[in-house]
Design a protein around this motif. Structure first.
Motif, mmCIF file in Angstrom:
data_model
loop_
_atom_site.group_PDB
_atom_site.id
_atom_site.type_symbol
_atom_site.label_atom_id
_atom_site.label_comp_id
_atom_site.label_asym_id
_atom_site.label_seq_id
_atom_site.Cartn_x
_atom_site.Cartn_y
_atom_site.Cartn_z
ATOM 1 N N GLU A 1 5.938 -2.017 -5.321
ATOM 2 C CA GLU A 1 5.318 -3.256 -4.824
ATOM 3 C C GLU A 1 6.286 -4.421 -4.935
ATOM 4 O O GLU A 1 6.346 -5.292 -4.067
ATOM 5 N N ARG B 1 8.185 -6.832 -1.841
ATOM 6 C CA ARG B 1 8.191 -8.296 -1.699
ATOM 7 C C ARG B 1 9.496 -8.796 -1.097
ATOM 8 O O ARG B 1 9.573 -9.932 -0.650
ATOM 9 N N ASP C 1 -3.769 3.238 -4.675
ATOM 10 C CA ASP C 1 -5.033 3.402 -3.961
ATOM 11 C C ASP C 1 -4.771 3.696 -2.479
ATOM 12 O O ASP C 1 -3.668 3.510 -1.975
ATOM 13 N N ASP D 1 -5.701 2.220 0.235
ATOM 14 C CA ASP D 1 -5.311 1.098 1.092
ATOM 15 C C ASP D 1 -3.816 0.810 0.965
ATOM 16 O O ASP D 1 -3.138 0.546 1.948
ATOM 17 N N THR D 2 -3.328 0.860 -0.282
ATOM 18 C CA THR D 2 -1.903 0.595 -0.501
ATOM 19 C C THR D 2 -1.064 1.666 0.195
ATOM 20 O O THR D 2 -0.081 1.370 0.872
ATOM 21 N N LEU E 1 -0.934 1.072 3.858
ATOM 22 C CA LEU E 1 -0.039 -0.032 4.235
ATOM 23 C C LEU E 1 1.420 0.403 4.192
ATOM 24 O O LEU E 1 2.205 0.063 5.077
ATOM 25 N N TYR E 2 1.787 1.141 3.154
ATOM 26 C CA TYR E 2 3.171 1.631 3.102
ATOM 27 C C TYR E 2 3.475 2.508 4.315
ATOM 28 O O TYR E 2 4.490 2.356 4.972
ATOM 29 N N ASP F 1 -7.979 8.069 4.804
ATOM 30 C CA ASP F 1 -9.100 7.586 3.998
ATOM 31 C C ASP F 1 -9.303 8.386 2.716
ATOM 32 O O ASP F 1 -10.134 8.036 1.886
ATOM 33 N N TYR G 1 -8.946 -7.090 8.429
ATOM 34 C CA TYR G 1 -8.559 -5.808 7.831
ATOM 35 C C TYR G 1 -9.746 -5.259 7.049
ATOM 36 O O TYR G 1 -10.260 -5.924 6.143
ATOM 37 N N ALA H 1 -10.844 -2.825 4.446
ATOM 38 C CA ALA H 1 -10.243 -2.011 3.378
ATOM 39 C C ALA H 1 -11.128 -0.809 3.070
ATOM 40 O O ALA H 1 -12.330 -0.812 3.346
ATOM 41 N N ARG H 2 -10.499 0.201 2.500
ATOM 42 C CA ARG H 2 -11.253 1.368 2.039
ATOM 43 C C ARG H 2 -12.004 1.033 0.752
ATOM 44 O O ARG H 2 -13.055 1.597 0.467
ATOM 45 N N THR H 3 -11.442 0.112 -0.013
ATOM 46 C CA THR H 3 -12.127 -0.346 -1.220
ATOM 47 C C THR H 3 -13.031 -1.505 -0.832
ATOM 48 O O THR H 3 -12.557 -2.548 -0.391
ATOM 49 N N LEU I 1 -11.969 -5.319 -0.290
ATOM 50 C CA LEU I 1 -11.064 -5.819 -1.330
ATOM 51 C C LEU I 1 -9.661 -5.301 -1.022
ATOM 52 O O LEU I 1 -9.444 -4.090 -0.940
ATOM 53 N N PRO J 1 -5.594 -4.618 -1.666
ATOM 54 C CA PRO J 1 -4.727 -4.389 -2.818
ATOM 55 C C PRO J 1 -3.596 -5.413 -2.876
ATOM 56 O O PRO J 1 -3.386 -6.193 -1.944
ATOM 57 N N LYS J 2 -2.894 -5.366 -3.980
ATOM 58 C CA LYS J 2 -1.806 -6.320 -4.233
ATOM 59 C C LYS J 2 -0.764 -6.313 -3.110
ATOM 60 O O LYS J 2 -0.278 -7.365 -2.700
ATOM 61 N N LEU J 3 -0.455 -5.134 -2.612
ATOM 62 C CA LEU J 3 0.561 -5.046 -1.557
ATOM 63 C C LEU J 3 0.143 -5.841 -0.326
ATOM 64 O O LEU J 3 0.974 -6.482 0.319
ATOM 65 N N PHE J 4 -1.137 -5.804 -0.007
ATOM 66 C CA PHE J 4 -1.635 -6.567 1.135
ATOM 67 C C PHE J 4 -1.445 -8.064 0.887
ATOM 68 O O PHE J 4 -1.032 -8.817 1.766
ATOM 69 N N THR K 1 0.760 -9.481 -1.150
ATOM 70 C CA THR K 1 2.178 -9.792 -1.096
ATOM 71 C C THR K 1 2.629 -10.027 0.337
ATOM 72 O O THR K 1 3.322 -10.997 0.647
ATOM 73 N N ARG K 2 2.215 -9.133 1.206
ATOM 74 C CA ARG K 2 2.666 -9.222 2.596
ATOM 75 C C ARG K 2 2.012 -10.383 3.335
ATOM 76 O O ARG K 2 2.639 -11.043 4.164
ATOM 77 N N TYR L 1 -9.348 -8.437 -9.763
ATOM 78 C CA TYR L 1 -8.652 -9.328 -10.691
ATOM 79 C C TYR L 1 -7.138 -9.161 -10.632
ATOM 80 O O TYR L 1 -6.386 -10.119 -10.718
#
Lengths: 363, 457
Positions: free
Chosen positions: A211, A215, A238, A240-241, A244-245, A277, B16, B18-20, B37, B39-42, B44-45, B210
């Protein structure tokens, strides 16, 4: 005769019961067992050679991993390896919960385990004959040692950086998140020197560091230009991450996850063919490495699709590390046909608090 | 309700899903919406996309803000009418429907006035544009302290979303992390801003857990957070984060004024906005006998009806029953040693569908320095305390708003001099009074902007 079943390649499927009985003969026979286990057996209220006959019986063992903080590592080597065992190295746990626990890796297990990971990499479309760069814990940590050996095994060179995860944990535990962040930036910078100047085709790292790399637009560009596979290890990613990758950040790069632990001398591999998914599912090389997902309050196994805490077993000629309750939570997933134990998904650290509504105040 | 409402993240390349997803229940605990919700990567981008995005020219920004406010308050946004929006928010947050309506209108007004309001913070020596003629003689020019602004929003009241519009008007690219209690208002507002002309990469909605929440602030140049004392403490040393903490607003009535003339203002300050705002009064200080004041306020507040939040006449805020009971328990343990004039026997009034309103509470304490006077709860709850010249201004400090009903000019000077009393209203003005162009907790522009020297040929 009984030993040969312990030496099969990891993709072979021995009968779990037969396998366990052979392992008990090996580890608790005074001629082949380790000094540690032979001594430890005296305080067990059962005889492993007669009473542990099935995979489920592994639960009779106490969790001995805390003893690995103090045991002489020489005492962990089974006598069956003879006077001159081929030792790959001594590896230590993360050290999150006090002094580190130690395991010993012997050449025969290393070769079989490495061949299994390598076969998984082939299946996931990772290139051979390319160099690897690792941003993973080094020093006494297994994953760092895996890097150079795996790269060499697959025809490449392994580049690495210095990385001490215990210092990071100490900083975070001491409330110094900024210093931990600065250290992580330093790690990424170290890796960027290699990435800019060398031919690197595979990156091995952890999700938090990946991650951080993501950045940095320059590094994302370099990865998309040079790297053909990213293998990640050691933490949770997860769906979603991962999406995205795969689709936005590194669209041309293969992604492959492993979930492992020093206390099983290896790990489990991301299942092939998961859809966008699906959660990230890990299948361990059962029956050598097996998982059970249990309810920590009752000790009983949770149902399929339910969450619980992960119990790990490692049963090989190299070591016997049964019934170790790890700190991770996971969803129990049905394993591939014929495999003992559980596969796991959505691995995360044991529950954090912070969701209780704050009463005082209006926000 | 049939299918839950789906609230996507609004990222730099569009919505977007999300799956979560987090279920957002209504006040009765029934599924009402599902919030993606990311994730952090989303995050960041999205934050780096904001940083790279084009700045909308000022005239276009302001026109888009005005139009967005209109759409938000009266139009159809993302397939939802204004009426449906207001109804849904009342069921989601428990805010009384009339309050939601007023807040929607106030947001539209804030959108239209955002730039004018923000300009009130510009130092008198500073200009906005280097082309202005004064630049030839040398001048100060007012500039942004960064380009990306982040908001960790609160869900107690839709009105909290008025303020960050000023940042948008000044040219900041803005990321909003909605509250998971009521994410619909910022979802609708960001959608309306986009429909009115803001680019997807100029204003984003980033619902997160969080862990990724901190990333939003970390990747922004400046940020604003809402929270309790813990949040205030967390960011106290960070000059790039502006915390909005407990309001602990108060009213003082000195003996030279007759409190009876101010009773409406007292009651409204406690109960307006359903009691959930930081500008609701937490304590009333009375010089002289406090008992009749407490009794009169209690009598008036007791007359407020218990109605479901979506009722046209609702005044009280509704909560899920278990949450309401937590408030009640907290109140009763905090009230130890105080005399109840209202609410001593309980404040939870069940509405029969799994929700409850919290009815008003009025307690009297016998010491102006009693710890209760700073216990701020998200329903109409007021502590009435005695006050004397000897007690001085100490019990009145640490207040977002202090309404002082007094003729004592020396006292007024003292109250004004205390920087921990953020706003001072004199006389018959309720603590919840707010206007675009008047600071709420200092001007936001003081935090967002700075000056630089400029001279040119």
């Amino acid at each position: 005769m009984t030993e040969s079943i312990l030496e099969l390649p990891l993709d072979e499927q021995p009968d779990p019961g037969e396998f366990i009985r052979a392992a008990m003969q090996w580890h608790f026979n005074p001629e082949t067992g380790s000094p540690y286990w032979l001594e430890r057996a005296k305080s067990l209220d059962f005889d492993p050679r007669t009473d542990v006959t099935s995979f489920g019986d592994l639960a009779r063992f106490p969790n001995i991993v805390d003893e690995l903080r103090d045991v002489r590592v020489e005492d962990l080597i089974p006598r069956g390896y003879g006077p001159d065992p081929d030792i790959v190295g001594i590896f230590e746990s993360g050290g999150t919960t006090g002094p580190p626990k130690r395991v010993i890796m012997l050449q025969d297990w290393w070769r079989r385990s490495g061949a299994w990971i390598s076969a998984n990499l082939d299946a996931h479309g990772f290139p051979r004959d390319v160099n690897w760069l690792g941003l993973v814990p080094t020093g006494p940590h297994l994953v760092g040692a895996t890097l150079a050996r795996l790269a060499a095994y697959r025809g490449g060179i392994g580049f690495s950086i210095d990385m001490d995860p215990r210092w990071v944990k100490k900083l975070i535990g001491g409330g110094k998140a900024e210093e931990a962040g600065a250290y992580a930036e330093h790690l990424v910078e170290q890796a960027s020197f290699t990435m800019r100047t060398q031919d690197v085709g595979v990156l091995l790292t952890t999700p938090p560091l990946l991650e951080r790399i993501a950045r940095n637009d320059e590094l994302v560009g370099l990865i998309n230009e040079k790297i053909r596979g990213i293998m990640w290890a050691g933490a949770h990613m997860d769906a979603d991450t991962r999406y995205l990758y795969r689709n936005e950040v590194f669209p041309q790069v293969k992604l492959f996850g492993v979930y492992g632990s020093t206390m099983i001398l290896g790990g489990s591999a991301e299942r092939l063919g998961l859809g966008p998914d699906d959660p990230c599912i890990f299948d361990p090389p059962s029956p050598i490495i097996t998982f059970l997902v249990i309810d920590p309050d009752t000790g009983s196994r949770v149902g399929d699709g339910e969450r619980g805490q992960v119990v790990m077993n490692h049963v090989s000629r190299n070591m016997l590390l049964p019934n170790n309750l790890e700190r991770d939570l996971a969803t129990r997933i049905e394993p591939p046909a014929g495999r003992a134990g559980d596969s796991v998904a959505d691995v995360s650290p044991v529950a954090r608090f912070g969701n209780e509504p704050v009463i005082e105040g209006v926000y | 309700m049939t299918e839950p409402l789906v609230l996507d993240a609004l990222g730099p390349s569009g919505p977007y899903r999300a799956r979560t997803r987090q279920p957002i229940p209504d006040v009765a605990g029934n599924p009402l919406a599902e919030l993606s919700l990311v994730p952090k990567l989303f995050v960041t981008r999205a934050m780096s996309a904001l940083r790279r995005s084009r700045l909308l020219p000022r005239q276009e920004r302001l026109a888009a803000l005005t139009e967005a406010g209109q759409r938000f308050a009266t139009g159809e946004v993302d397939g939802m009418s204004a009426g449906d929006y207001q109804y849904t928010v009342s069921r989601m947050s428990g805010n009384p429907l009339p309050i939601v309506r007023k807040a929607a209108a106030a947001i539209a007004r804030s959108a239209a006035e955002a730039y004018r309001s923000a300009q009130q913070a510009r130092p008198v020596g500073a200009v906005n544009d280097w082309r202005e003629s004064t630049a030839g003689r040398g001048t100060a020019i007012w500039i942004r302290r960064g380009s990306v602004f982040a908001v960790h929003a609160a869900g107690n009241h839709p009105g909290v979303h008025s303020l960050w519009l000023e940042a948008l008007s000044l040219g900041f690219r803005v990321a909003v992390r909605p509250s998971r209690r009521e994410p619909l208002t910022p979802y609708r507002l960001v959608s309306a801003l986009r429909a009115a002309g803001f680019g997807d990469d100029q204003v984003v909605l980033l619902p997160t857990g969080y862990e990724a929440a901190d990333e939003i602030l970390r990747q922004a140049d400046l940020g604003m957070v809402y929270g309790g004392q813990d949040v205030i403490d967390k960011y106290a040393a960070d000059p790039t984060v502006l915390p909005n903490g407990p309001g602990r607003s108060k009213i003082l009535i000195t003996a030279d004024c007759d409190w009876r003339e101010y009773l409406d203002m007292l009651v409204d300050s406690v109960s307006h906005e359903g009691g959930t705002a930081c500008v609701n009064t937490t304590a009333i200080f009375v010089e002289g006998d406090a008992t009749p004041v407490a009794e009169a306020v209690a009598q008036r507040l007791a007359a407020i009806p218990s109605l479901p939040p979506e009722d046209d006449k609702a005044v009280l805020t509704a909560y899920r029953l278990d949450d309401a009971k937590k408030f009640e328990n907290y109140l009763h343990s905090a009230a130890d040693g105080a005399t109840a004039h209202l609410g001593g026997g309980g404040v939870v009034d069940e509405l029969g569908d799994g929700s409850a309103v919290l009815r008003p509470a009025v307690y009297q304490v016998d010491d102006p320095n009693a710890p209760q006077v700073n216990v701020e709860l998200a329903f109409p709850c007021v502590w009435v305390a005695p006050w004397s010249r000897e007690a001085g201004t100490a019990p009145l400090t640490n207040s977002l708003v202090l309404t002082a009903v007094t003729r004592d000019e020396r006292l007024i000077d003292e109250l004004l001099a205390d920087p921990a009393i953020k706003n001072l209203y004199l006389g018959n003005h309720p603590t919840y009074w707010m206007e675009p162009g008047i600071p709420h907790d200092a001007y936001l522009g003081e935090f967002l902007m700075r000056t630089k020297a400029l001279i040119r040929d």
